[in-house]
Design a protein around this motif. Structure first.
Motif, PDB file in Angstrom:
ATOM      1  N   LEU A  26      27.551  87.242  79.509  1.00  0.00           N
ATOM      2  CA  LEU A  26      26.272  86.749  79.155  1.00  0.00           C
ATOM      3  C   LEU A  26      25.203  87.614  78.340  1.00  0.00           C
ATOM      4  O   LEU A  26      24.627  86.851  77.481  1.00  0.00           O
ATOM      5  N   GLN A  27      25.365  88.819  78.423  1.00  0.00           N
ATOM      6  CA  GLN A  27      24.635  89.804  77.581  1.00  0.00           C
ATOM      7  C   GLN A  27      25.185  89.816  76.027  1.00  0.00           C
ATOM      8  O   GLN A  27      24.463  89.557  75.254  1.00  0.00           O
ATOM      9  N   GLU A  28      26.645  89.642  75.842  1.00  0.00           N
ATOM     10  CA  GLU A  28      26.976  89.376  74.585  1.00  0.00           C
ATOM     11  C   GLU A  28      26.573  88.067  74.177  1.00  0.00           C
ATOM     12  O   GLU A  28      26.496  88.014  72.784  1.00  0.00           O
ATOM     13  N   GLU A  29      26.501  87.052  74.567  1.00  0.00           N
ATOM     14  CA  GLU A  29      26.447  85.465  74.183  1.00  0.00           C
ATOM     15  C   GLU A  29      24.766  85.507  74.030  1.00  0.00           C
ATOM     16  O   GLU A  29      24.760  84.924  72.724  1.00  0.00           O
ATOM     17  N   GLN A  30      23.786  86.336  74.585  1.00  0.00           N
ATOM     18  CA  GLN A  30      22.606  86.470  74.194  1.00  0.00           C
ATOM     19  C   GLN A  30      22.353  87.192  73.137  1.00  0.00           C
ATOM     20  O   GLN A  30      21.437  86.826  72.102  1.00  0.00           O
ATOM     21  N   THR A  43      31.378  77.150  72.065  1.00  0.00           N
ATOM     22  CA  THR A  43      30.233  76.936  72.213  1.00  0.00           C
ATOM     23  C   THR A  43      29.518  77.744  73.547  1.00  0.00           C
ATOM     24  O   THR A  43      30.558  77.837  74.536  1.00  0.00           O
ATOM     25  N   VAL A  44      28.345  78.130  73.680  1.00  0.00           N
ATOM     26  CA  VAL A  44      27.754  78.804  74.613  1.00  0.00           C
ATOM     27  C   VAL A  44      26.979  77.729  75.467  1.00  0.00           C
ATOM     28  O   VAL A  44      26.327  78.076  76.394  1.00  0.00           O
ATOM     29  N   ASP A  45      26.832  76.585  75.102  1.00  0.00           N
ATOM     30  CA  ASP A  45      25.983  75.337  75.629  1.00  0.00           C
ATOM     31  C   ASP A  45      26.945  74.695  76.421  1.00  0.00           C
ATOM     32  O   ASP A  45      27.581  73.834  76.159  1.00  0.00           O
ATOM     33  N   ARG A  46      26.841  75.117  77.670  1.00  0.00           N
ATOM     34  CA  ARG A  46      27.823  74.445  78.698  1.00  0.00           C
ATOM     35  C   ARG A  46      27.864  73.007  79.069  1.00  0.00           C
ATOM     36  O   ARG A  46      28.456  72.054  79.396  1.00  0.00           O
ATOM     37  N   SER A  47      26.568  72.311  78.432  1.00  0.00           N
ATOM     38  CA  SER A  47      26.247  70.828  78.664  1.00  0.00           C
ATOM     39  C   SER A  47      27.003  69.981  77.370  1.00  0.00           C
ATOM     40  O   SER A  47      27.044  68.881  77.537  1.00  0.00           O
ATOM     41  N   GLU A  48      27.585  70.673  76.453  1.00  0.00           N
ATOM     42  CA  GLU A  48      27.834  69.903  75.470  1.00  0.00           C
ATOM     43  C   GLU A  48      29.491  69.493  75.900  1.00  0.00           C
ATOM     44  O   GLU A  48      30.427  70.014  76.263  1.00  0.00           O
ATOM     45  N   SER A  96      22.063  85.491  65.423  1.00  0.00           N
ATOM     46  CA  SER A  96      22.439  84.152  64.392  1.00  0.00           C
ATOM     47  C   SER A  96      21.686  82.892  65.404  1.00  0.00           C
ATOM     48  O   SER A  96      22.421  81.873  65.496  1.00  0.00           O
ATOM     49  N   ALA A  97      20.549  82.789  65.289  1.00  0.00           N
ATOM     50  CA  ALA A  97      19.875  81.786  66.109  1.00  0.00           C
ATOM     51  C   ALA A  97      20.132  80.366  65.487  1.00  0.00           C
ATOM     52  O   ALA A  97      20.027  79.547  65.952  1.00  0.00           O
ATOM     53  N   ASP A  98      20.054  80.627  64.206  1.00  0.00           N
ATOM     54  CA  ASP A  98      20.157  79.206  63.309  1.00  0.00           C
ATOM     55  C   ASP A  98      21.432  78.757  63.168  1.00  0.00           C
ATOM     56  O   ASP A  98      21.854  77.990  62.425  1.00  0.00           O
TER      57      ASP A  98
END
Length: 356
Positions: free
Chosen positions: A281-285, A300-305, A291-293
């Motif tokens: 979680l720390q590494e993903e954040q 993907t770190v978006d588990r809803s995708e 690289s927010a953009d």
């Protein structure tokens, strides 16, 4: 860094590791000795390929000199030029930017989603698919915890998947692409009219390195519950409350473990998994902040995708991230995932090269 500089740095590291392994004092510290031995084994193929390339280049130079005096050596020159090009491509591939967790083992969680009982049955299908894939590769799968549905599906299941070797391409390198929502289209066993339904299950996968970096876990942030271990269908497999569920209150992460023989062992294993999840979680954040953009095309770190669809009427599997389609769903569910994973790895490598 140029390829030559990268090779020089790796050769220096390899030589240093070799010196450490020859020092008897290193082996007095089992953990450090294992770390050094593993890194040495990981670098060995790169060093070996470099040495073969240097030898082939030397042979090529000699063959060219001989060909100047005797044309019969021309074919040998052509063969060696091909050999040098092949080895150079292999070395370039080995030196391409890598995910630092590629050699690591993993913990994989499968959870039912929308679709009720059908979703739980599909979650069980996914778990079996990964288990069969692991078996094909000689990996070890341990069920850390499971909650079953009335028809034998999985409301949730947590698997530990480990390899025996020290390759740069470990379990994470192959299964890291699996995190996300998996959608199924089929006629549920509970459907009396023969209509195709769509449901989904979620997969969470994260690396579990041998040595988790220092992660501070405050005991006051934990809620620890104990309960009786159970197998499929709710059958008790332990007569004591040995299973452990740990909830990390600040993040809401829940970890369960029930496969060990005692409550203390289950708690220790659950804490290891929790530490690995918090590190991931720390590494993903940190990656998101850096690289927010940048949209992640592969991991993907978006588990809803929604990442993949499994269409039973058409025997089709489709991965939506790379537009991969194949009509061998039955084989995929039996663990034949390498063509899909190869395509995902190729896309991932291309993205890394563009970022380098």
């Amino acid at each position: 860094m140029t390829q030559a500089n990268a090779v020089d740095a790796l050769l220096a590291e390899y030589a240093d590791l070799e010196r450490q392994l020859a020092d008897p004092e290193l082996h007095a510290d089992a953990v450090n000795a294992r770390r050094v031995s593993k890194r040495f084994a990981q670098l060995a193929p790169i060093v070996g390929t470099h040495r073969k390339l240097e030898a082939a280049r030397g042979d090529l130079d000699a063959a060219r000199e001989l060909a100047d005096e005797d044309p019969s050596f021309a074919q040998e020159v052509a063969d060696l030029e091909t050999r040098v090009a092949e080895l150079d491509n292999q070395l370039t591939d080995m030196l391409a930017p890598r995910d630092p967790h590629d050699p690591d083992d993993i913990v994989l969680e499968v959870k039912s989603g929308e679709g009720g009982e059908e979703s739980a049955l599909f979650a069980a299908d996914l778990a079996r698919m990964y288990i069969r894939y692991a078996e094909r590769h000689g990996w070890t799968v341990t069920m850390l915890g499971e909650t079953t549905s009335d028809l034998g599906g999985y409301k949730d299941a947590t698997l530990s998947i480990t390899s025996k070797g020290d390759s740069l391409d470990g379990v994470w390198s192959r299964l890291k692409f699996e995190g996300g929502v998996h959608r199924v289209q089929r006629v549920p066993v509970t459907e009396s009219q023969g209509r195709v339904h769509t449901s989904a299950a979620g997969v969470l996968v994260y690396p579990e390195p041998e040595e988790v970096e220092q992660v501070q876990i405050d005991e006051s942030d934990l809620r620890i519950d104990v309960y009786r271990s159970s197998g499929k269908g709710g059958q008790g497999v332990n007569t004591t409350d040995s299973a452990v569920r740990i909830t990390h209150l600040p993040t809401g992460i829940v970890v369960t473990c029930q496969n060990e023989r005692s409550q203390l062992q289950n708690k220790a294993r659950a804490m290891q998994v929790l530490a690995a999840r918090l590190q991931a979680l720390q590494e993903e954040q940190a990656q998101a902040d850096a690289s927010a953009d940048r949209a992640s095309q592969i991991r993907t770190v978006d588990r809803s995708e929604r990442i993949r669809t499994y269409n039973f009427p058409e025997n089709r599997i489709a991965d939506h991230r790379i537009n991969f389609k194949a009509h061998n769903l039955d084989q995929v569910l039996d663990g034949e995932l390498d063509p899909l994973f190869d395509a995902l790895a190729a896309a991932d490598k291309q993205a890394r090269l563009q970022q380098a």
